[in-house]
Structures are given as C-alpha cells and as structure tokens.
Design a protein around this motif. Structure first.
Motif, PDB file in Angstrom:
ATOM      1  N   ARG A  90       0.837  -1.211   0.000  1.00 56.76           N
ATOM      2  CA  ARG A  90       0.000   0.000   0.000  1.00 56.76           C
ATOM      3  C   ARG A  90       0.871   1.260   0.000  1.00 56.76           C
ATOM      4  NH1 ARG A  90      -2.791  -2.951   4.167  1.00 56.76           N
ATOM      5  NH2 ARG A  90      -4.514  -4.068   3.198  1.00 56.76           N
ATOM      6  N   ALA A  91       1.921   1.249   0.809  1.00 52.74           N
ATOM      7  CA  ALA A  91       2.816   2.408   0.890  1.00 52.74           C
ATOM      8  C   ALA A  91       3.511   2.631  -0.454  1.00 52.74           C
ATOM      9  CB  ALA A  91       3.851   2.215   1.997  1.00 52.74           C
ATOM     10  N   ARG A  93       2.402   1.725  -3.405  1.00 53.96           N
ATOM     11  CA  ARG A  93       1.367   2.207  -4.338  1.00 53.96           C
ATOM     12  C   ARG A  93       1.123   3.698  -4.126  1.00 53.96           C
ATOM     13  NH1 ARG A  93      -4.293   0.123  -2.865  1.00 53.96           N
ATOM     14  NH2 ARG A  93      -3.813   1.594  -1.205  1.00 53.96           N
ATOM     15  N   ASP A  94       1.051   4.126  -2.869  1.00 60.34           N
ATOM     16  CA  ASP A  94       0.797   5.538  -2.575  1.00 60.34           C
ATOM     17  C   ASP A  94       1.927   6.433  -3.088  1.00 60.34           C
ATOM     18  OD1 ASP A  94      -1.559   4.744  -1.391  1.00 60.34           O
ATOM     19  OD2 ASP A  94      -0.819   4.972   0.675  1.00 60.34           O
ATOM     20  N   ARG A  97       1.581   6.705  -6.860  1.00 63.18           N
ATOM     21  CA  ARG A  97       0.457   7.601  -7.195  1.00 63.18           C
ATOM     22  C   ARG A  97       0.849   9.067  -7.032  1.00 63.18           C
ATOM     23  NH1 ARG A  97      -4.726   4.478  -4.473  1.00 63.18           N
ATOM     24  NH2 ARG A  97      -5.056   3.034  -6.205  1.00 63.18           N
ATOM     25  N   LYS A  98       1.569   9.381  -5.960  1.00 65.24           N
ATOM     26  CA  LYS A  98       2.006  10.764  -5.738  1.00 65.24           C
ATOM     27  C   LYS A  98       2.971  11.212  -6.828  1.00 65.24           C
ATOM     28  CE  LYS A  98       1.478  10.595  -0.740  1.00 65.24           C
ATOM     29  NZ  LYS A  98       2.192  10.447   0.540  1.00 65.24           N
ATOM     30  N   ASP A 101       0.993  11.915  -9.994  1.00 70.44           N
ATOM     31  CA  ASP A 101      -0.013  12.972  -9.896  1.00 70.44           C
ATOM     32  C   ASP A 101       0.353  14.164 -10.771  1.00 70.44           C
ATOM     33  OD1 ASP A 101      -2.381  14.175  -8.897  1.00 70.44           O
ATOM     34  OD2 ASP A 101      -1.194  15.290  -7.422  1.00 70.44           O
TER      35      ASP A 101
END
Length: 112
Positions: A90-91, A93-94, A97-98, A101
């Motif tokens: 999850r970390a 993936r985050d 994503r950032k 962006d």
C-alpha cells in the motif's frame, strides 16, 4: 506506526503475484504468473533469493503443504503475504500515485 520497508520493483511484483494467486502461490506458479502478467522471465535462483529477502523483512511467510502425485508426494511451500507485506504494498502504491499525480497530460502519447 512504523514506516513500511522499501520495496524494489521486483519485490513489489512478487508480492502482488502472491496476493493474486492466494492459496496457489507456489514458487513455479509465481514464476509463471510473473511471466504472464509482467512479461518477465525470472530464474529460479532470483525468485527464491527474493522469497528469502521478503521473508527476512517479515513481508511473506510460507507453509509446507502436502505434495501431489506428480511430485511423488514431496511437500511444497505455499507463500502468503503478511500484514506487514500488505502495508508495504500500500505504501509503495501511494508513493507511485504521488509521483504520477499531474503527469498524465505530459506523458500522453503524441498524436501521429
């Protein structure tokens, strides 16, 4: 809460495949799925070294299960992702994503 460990690209791919395969996450199956989904052929040595590294980080665990007739009953290792492994995914993936962006328009394929 502790910061999840850094995951390299291949480590992420291996973890994602184990999650996808659920109860069928045996070494050869992980290898086949990596090739099918990521287009990545991987040697046994590289895969099992990665399994060891992920286990040492506390991100996966394995359990011995009975073998099949095709394996003359030899036991098999079934891999699963730990809660820490899911948190690390999850970390990762985050972070991706950032980083992505606002870049979709810049990275769009030019029109022919």
């Amino acid at each position: 809460m502790a910061t999840p460990p850094y995951l390299g690209e291949f480590e992420q791919q291996v973890l994602l495949v184990i999650v996808r395969l659920k109860d069928e996450a045996f070494g050869p199956d992980v290898s086949r799925e990596l090739e099918a989904r990521a287009g990545r052929r991987v040697s046994r040595g590289a895969l099992y070294t990665t399994f060891d590294r992920l286990e040492n980080k506390g991100l996966i665990r394995w359990r011995t299960v009975p073998g099949t007739e095709a394996r003359d009953g030899l036991p098999r290792r079934r891999y699963s992702v730990t809660a820490a492994g899911l948190a690390a995914l999850r970390a990762a993936r985050d972070v991706v994503r950032k980083l992505w962006d606002g870049l979709d328009a810049r990275l769009k394929d030019p029109l022919p």
